[in-house]
Scaffold this motif. Structure first.
Motif, mmCIF file in Angstrom:
data_model
loop_
_atom_site.group_PDB
_atom_site.id
_atom_site.type_symbol
_atom_site.label_atom_id
_atom_site.label_comp_id
_atom_site.label_asym_id
_atom_site.label_seq_id
_atom_site.Cartn_x
_atom_site.Cartn_y
_atom_site.Cartn_z
ATOM 1 N N GLU A 146 0.834 -1.204 0.000
ATOM 2 C CA GLU A 146 0.000 0.000 0.000
ATOM 3 C C GLU A 146 0.871 1.257 0.000
ATOM 4 O O GLU A 146 0.560 2.235 -0.687
ATOM 5 C CB GLU A 146 -0.952 0.013 1.200
ATOM 6 N N ASP A 147 1.961 1.244 0.782
ATOM 7 C CA ASP A 147 2.895 2.379 0.796
ATOM 8 C C ASP A 147 3.462 2.605 -0.605
ATOM 9 O O ASP A 147 3.557 3.742 -1.072
ATOM 10 C CB ASP A 147 4.063 2.132 1.757
ATOM 11 N N ILE A 148 3.822 1.524 -1.254
ATOM 12 C CA ILE A 148 4.381 1.617 -2.603
ATOM 13 C C ILE A 148 3.333 2.172 -3.563
ATOM 14 O O ILE A 148 3.626 3.061 -4.367
ATOM 15 C CB ILE A 148 4.915 0.242 -3.075
ATOM 16 N N GLY A 149 2.118 1.696 -3.479
ATOM 17 C CA GLY A 149 1.048 2.179 -4.335
ATOM 18 C C GLY A 149 0.786 3.666 -4.171
ATOM 19 O O GLY A 149 0.515 4.375 -5.148
ATOM 20 N N ARG A 150 0.884 4.148 -2.925
ATOM 21 C CA ARG A 150 0.670 5.578 -2.678
ATOM 22 C C ARG A 150 1.842 6.414 -3.170
ATOM 23 O O ARG A 150 1.653 7.526 -3.662
ATOM 24 C CB ARG A 150 0.450 5.842 -1.189
ATOM 25 N N ALA A 151 3.057 5.898 -3.053
ATOM 26 C CA ALA A 151 4.253 6.678 -3.392
ATOM 27 C C ALA A 151 4.594 6.639 -4.879
ATOM 28 O O ALA A 151 5.128 7.605 -5.419
ATOM 29 C CB ALA A 151 5.446 6.180 -2.582
ATOM 30 N N ILE A 152 4.309 5.528 -5.522
ATOM 31 C CA ILE A 152 4.664 5.374 -6.934
ATOM 32 C C ILE A 152 3.393 5.584 -7.758
ATOM 33 O O ILE A 152 2.670 4.647 -8.070
ATOM 34 C CB ILE A 152 5.288 3.984 -7.222
ATOM 35 N N THR A 153 3.161 6.822 -8.105
ATOM 36 C CA THR A 153 1.967 7.178 -8.874
ATOM 37 C C THR A 153 2.280 7.280 -10.360
ATOM 38 O O THR A 153 1.422 7.668 -11.149
ATOM 39 C CB THR A 153 1.376 8.502 -8.367
ATOM 40 N N ASN A 154 3.492 6.926 -10.733
ATOM 41 C CA ASN A 154 3.930 6.998 -12.126
ATOM 42 C C ASN A 154 3.065 6.111 -13.012
ATOM 43 O O ASN A 154 2.645 5.027 -12.611
ATOM 44 C CB ASN A 154 5.384 6.532 -12.247
ATOM 45 N N ILE A 155 2.854 6.572 -14.227
ATOM 46 C CA ILE A 155 2.087 5.801 -15.199
ATOM 47 C C ILE A 155 3.045 4.973 -16.048
ATOM 48 O O ILE A 155 4.011 5.492 -16.603
ATOM 49 C CB ILE A 155 1.240 6.721 -16.091
ATOM 50 N N CYS A 156 2.773 3.678 -16.120
ATOM 51 C CA CYS A 156 3.548 2.761 -16.958
ATOM 52 C C CYS A 156 2.592 2.170 -17.979
ATOM 53 O O CYS A 156 1.704 1.390 -17.625
ATOM 54 C CB CYS A 156 4.176 1.652 -16.120
ATOM 55 N N ARG A 157 2.780 2.535 -19.223
ATOM 56 C CA ARG A 157 1.871 2.048 -20.268
ATOM 57 C C ARG A 157 2.004 0.546 -20.489
ATOM 58 O O ARG A 157 1.108 -0.091 -21.020
ATOM 59 C CB ARG A 157 2.124 2.801 -21.565
ATOM 60 N N CYS A 158 3.131 -0.021 -20.091
ATOM 61 C CA CYS A 158 3.324 -1.462 -20.265
ATOM 62 C C CYS A 158 2.669 -2.270 -19.141
ATOM 63 O O CYS A 158 2.551 -3.485 -19.245
ATOM 64 C CB CYS A 158 4.816 -1.784 -20.332
ATOM 65 N N GLY A 159 2.304 -1.619 -18.051
ATOM 66 C CA GLY A 159 1.575 -2.285 -16.975
ATOM 67 C C GLY A 159 2.393 -3.224 -16.121
ATOM 68 O O GLY A 159 1.915 -4.285 -15.741
ATOM 69 N N VAL A 160 3.598 -2.851 -15.769
ATOM 70 C CA VAL A 160 4.468 -3.733 -14.983
ATOM 71 C C VAL A 160 4.239 -3.607 -13.473
ATOM 72 O O VAL A 160 5.079 -4.026 -12.689
ATOM 73 C CB VAL A 160 5.964 -3.466 -15.300
ATOM 74 N N TYR A 161 3.124 -3.087 -13.054
ATOM 75 C CA TYR A 161 2.904 -2.753 -11.645
ATOM 76 C C TYR A 161 3.148 -3.899 -10.660
ATOM 77 O O TYR A 161 3.805 -3.684 -9.641
ATOM 78 C CB TYR A 161 1.516 -2.137 -11.450
ATOM 79 N N PRO A 162 2.668 -5.123 -10.889
ATOM 80 C CA PRO A 162 2.972 -6.190 -9.922
ATOM 81 C C PRO A 162 4.485 -6.460 -9.811
ATOM 82 O O PRO A 162 5.008 -6.623 -8.706
ATOM 83 C CB PRO A 162 2.228 -7.410 -10.472
ATOM 84 N N ARG A 163 5.165 -6.487 -10.943
ATOM 85 C CA ARG A 163 6.622 -6.699 -10.903
ATOM 86 C C ARG A 163 7.323 -5.503 -10.276
ATOM 87 O O ARG A 163 8.329 -5.660 -9.588
ATOM 88 C CB ARG A 163 7.161 -6.966 -12.307
ATOM 89 N N LEU A 164 6.794 -4.328 -10.512
ATOM 90 C CA LEU A 164 7.367 -3.120 -9.931
ATOM 91 C C LEU A 164 7.289 -3.171 -8.411
ATOM 92 O O LEU A 164 8.269 -2.874 -7.719
ATOM 93 C CB LEU A 164 6.626 -1.894 -10.469
ATOM 94 N N THR A 165 6.156 -3.569 -7.889
ATOM 95 C CA THR A 165 6.007 -3.684 -6.435
ATOM 96 C C THR A 165 6.996 -4.703 -5.881
ATOM 97 O O THR A 165 7.663 -4.440 -4.869
ATOM 98 C CB THR A 165 4.558 -4.070 -6.075
ATOM 99 N N ARG A 166 7.122 -5.851 -6.544
ATOM 100 C CA ARG A 166 8.098 -6.861 -6.100
ATOM 101 C C ARG A 166 9.514 -6.300 -6.138
ATOM 102 O O ARG A 166 10.322 -6.550 -5.235
ATOM 103 C CB ARG A 166 8.006 -8.121 -6.961
#
Length: 169
Positions: free
Chosen positions: A120-140
């Motif tokens: 949740e902390d990561i989700g709040r802090a990283i508001t960057n848009i990634c058109r490729c959708g790597v969000y789950p890997r980004l969190t890891r």
């Protein structure tokens, strides 16, 4: 004329104080790792660290940056050894790469103030848009970088720049 510190170096820009920091960095200082995305501070492509805080450089003027310390992706780690950079490669959280510098800067700023961020902390802090959708890997990757910074893990995933391939010269 704005005077500030960029990547630990004193810099003086002879540009209008209303010039966005993004353009001073890219055009006047040739620090092109900071990307132009939306121009409104919403996408995060232009994220830099200003006095320890991640900020979009497209909405921060040179006048507002006067006297402050700015770190760009080039100043974070010249050899790609910062734990966030290493973890993004190790977790294969990079696809096209356009958003990567901004995400790295936002994540590095987060981990400076929060050594054990939750998802949740990561989700709040990283508001960057990634058109490729790597969000789950980004969190890891950010969780992994946090473990590295806490001394619980080591990784060596990204080679330093300008490596000569074997047999090439």
């Amino acid at each position: 004329m704005a005077r500030l510190t960029v990547n630990n170096q004193p810099v003086q820009y002879r540009l209008d104080d209303d010039t966005p920091l993004l353009w001073a960095l890219r055009d006047a200082a040739n620090l092109t790792g900071t990307k132009y995305g939306c121009g409104t501070g919403e996408c995060g492509a232009c994220m830099v660290i200003v006095d320890g805080q991640a900020m979009p450089s497209c909405t921060l003027s040179l006048g507002e940056a006067e006297g402050r310390s700015v770190t760009t992706i080039e100043g974070l780690s010249a050899d790609r050894s910062h734990p966030v950079q290493q973890a993004l490669v190790a977790e294969q959280a990079i696809q096209c790469g356009f958003c990567t510098p901004g995400i790295v800067m936002a994540a590095a700023a987060l981990l400076t103030t929060n050594a054990s961020p939750t998802d949740e902390d990561i989700g709040r802090a990283i508001t960057n848009i990634c058109r490729c959708g790597v969000y789950p890997r980004l969190t890891r990757a950010i969780q992994r970088a946090a473990r590295v910074l806490r001394g619980e893990e080591t990784i060596s995933a990204a080679p330093p720049p300008a490596i000569v391939a074997p047999g090439a010269g």
